[in-house]
Design an enzyme around this catalytic site. Structure first.
Site, PDB file in Angstrom:
ATOM      1  CB  THR A 134      53.624  36.296  57.136  1.00  0.00           C
ATOM      2  OG1 THR A 134      52.979  37.211  58.025  1.00  0.00           O
ATOM      3  CG2 THR A 134      53.527  36.864  55.726  1.00  0.00           C
ATOM      4  CG  ASP A 135      49.458  36.606  60.653  1.00  0.00           C
ATOM      5  OD1 ASP A 135      50.434  37.276  60.254  1.00  0.00           O
ATOM      6  OD2 ASP A 135      49.000  36.709  61.807  1.00  0.00           O
ATOM      7  CE1 TYR A 159      57.400  39.961  54.925  1.00  0.00           C
ATOM      8  CE2 TYR A 159      55.479  40.600  56.224  1.00  0.00           C
ATOM      9  CZ  TYR A 159      56.464  39.680  55.914  1.00  0.00           C
ATOM     10  OH  TYR A 159      56.504  38.481  56.567  1.00  0.00           O
TER      11      TYR A 159
END
Length: 345
Positions: A134-135, A159
Site C-alpha cells: 500500500t502507498d 496498519y
C-alpha cells in the site's frame, strides 16, 4: 489432481482471495486467462466473503481453502500438495481505524503471516513472490509532491507499520536468500464488493439509508483513487513481467479530498448534503497520499484505463443493484454462505 493438468499451468497461491481486492483479482484472472491455476487461501474474517467469488467457484482452474496464512503446517501442506510455484499475497488486515483500536491482529496477519509464506516460498523454491502492499507505508505528504518507489518508508498507523514491516521482510528475503520477490504499492482502491467500512461503500450505503455520512476532521484529507480493475491489471502485469527485487507503485493520478468524494456520491444519488456530518478526526490521520506510477507505466507499459467519473458511477450503480449483498454483510448473514456451500464437502 493430475500432474499433467498442471504441467502447462501457472499454479498460484493467492492469499486473501475472498477479500475486496483479492476476489476482484481472481474473478478477473479466471475470466481472462486459462493458464493460471489458483489456490485461494483465505481465513474468512469479517471482510472475507465467498459470495464475491460466485462466478469463479465452479471454474476448473480454481480451488478455495479456508485457512490462516499464519498456520505454518497448512501453508507447507498446500505448497507440497499443489506444487505451488507462485505466490500473490493479498492477505492482510487492512482497515486503519480497526488497527488503531487494536493492533495485535494486524501484526499477526500482516507480519507473521507474511513470514510464514516467505519461509514456505524459500523452502519450495518458488519462481515469484508478489507482495501486495500500500502507498500508506510512505507516510503522509504535504500539499505537493508524489510518492515514488524510492520515497523512504515512514508509516504512521499500526496498519501501515505492519505493511511496511512485511515489505521490508520480503525484500530482505530477496537480498539474503535470493527469493524472487516483487512488491506493488497501490493507492486507494474502490469498486464492487468493497466491505462497507471503507469510505466509498460506507457513504453510498448510508446515503441510501438516509443515515448521516460521517467525515473525519474538515474532510480535506486527500487520497489518490484507483478503480480495482485497473489495479488488478497492474498486478497481473507485474506478476508476468515485473523485475525481481523491484517495487512498483500503482496509481491512477486521481487525487481528491474525502469531502469531494462524498458530495459527488450524494449528487449521484440525488441526496441532500445535510446528511454530511463532520466528526472528530482519527488519531494520526495522514493528510495526503499521491502516487507517482511512472515506473510501471514506462517499464511495463501499464496505464489506468478507467476514468474516475465512469468508474465511480459504475461503483455506485453496483451498490444500488446489489442491495442484497451489502444487506447480508450488515446483518452478518453473509457468513452463512461458507457453511451452506462447504458443509457437505
Amino acid at each position: 489432481m493430475e500432474d499433467s493438468f498442471l504441467f502447462n499451468m501457472k499454479t498460484i497461491l493467492v492469499t486473501g482471495g475472498a477479500g475486496f481486492i483479492g476476489s476482484n483479482f481472481i474473478n478477473y484472472i479466471l475470466k481472462n486467462r486459462d493458464d493460471y491455476f489458483i489456490i485461494n487461501l483465505d481465513k474468512l474474517t469479517y471482510a472475507g466473503n465467498l459470495e464475491n467469488l460466485k462466478e469463479s467457484e465452479t471454474n476448473k482452474n480454481y480451488i478455495f481453502v479456508k485457512g490462516d496464512i499464519t498456520n505454518n503446517e497448512l501453508v507447507n501442506f498446500l505448497f507440497g500438495k499443489y506444487k505451488i510455484k507462485y505466490v500473490i499475497n493479498f492477505a492482510a488486515e487492512s482497515h486503519v481505524d480497526r488497527s488503531i483500536l487494536g493492533a495485535e491482529v494486524f501484526y499477526r496477519t500482516n507480519v507473521i503471516g507474511t513470514n510464514v509464506l516467505l519461509e514456505a516460498a524459500r523452502r519450495f523454491n518458488i519462481e515469484k513472490f508478489l507482495q501486495i502492499s500500500t502507498d500508506e507505508v510512505y507516510g503522509s505528504l504535504g500539499p505537493t509532491g508524489l510518492f515514488t518507489e524510492t520515497t523512504p518508508l515512514s508509516p504512521n498507523s499500526p496498519y501501515s507499520s505492519s505493511k511496511a514491516a512485511a515489505d521490508m521482510m520480503a525484500m530482505a528475503y530477496h537480498h539474503t536468500y535470493g527469493l524472487p520477490v516483487v512488491i506493488t504499492r497501490c493507492s486507494n482502491n474502490y469498486g464492487p464488493y468493497q466491505f462497507p467500512e471503507k469510505l466509498i461503500p460506507l457513504m453510498i450505503i448510508n446515503a441510501l439509508n438516509n443515515k448521516k455520512l460521517p467525515i473525519y476532521g474538515d474532510g480535506m484529507n486527500v487520497r489518490d483513487w484507483i478503480y480495482v480493475i485497473d489495479h488488478n491489471k497492474a498486478v497481473e502485469l507485474v506478476f508476468e513481467k515485473g523485475k525481481v527485487g523491484e517495487v512498483y507503485n500503482v496509481g491512477a493520478s486521481n487525487e481528491m479530498p474525502n469531502l469531494q468524494i462524498v458530495k459527488l456520491i450524494l449528487k449521484h444519488l440525488n441526496k441532500n448534503e445535510d446528511l454530511i456530518e463532520f466528526v472528530k478526526d482519527r488519531p494520526g490521520h495522514d493528510r495526503r497520499y499521491a502516487i507517482d506510477s511512472s515506473k510501471i507505466q514506462n517499464q511495463l507499459g501499464w496505464k489506468p484505463e478507467f476514468t474516475f467519473e465512469s468508474a465511480i458511477e459504475h461503483t455506485i450503480n453496483w451498490y444500488l443493484e446489489n442491495k442484497s449483498w451489502w444487506e447480508r454483510i450488515l446483518t452478518g448473514d453473509y457468513l452463512k454462505y461458507y457453511s451452506e456451500q462447504y458443509s457437505n464437502r
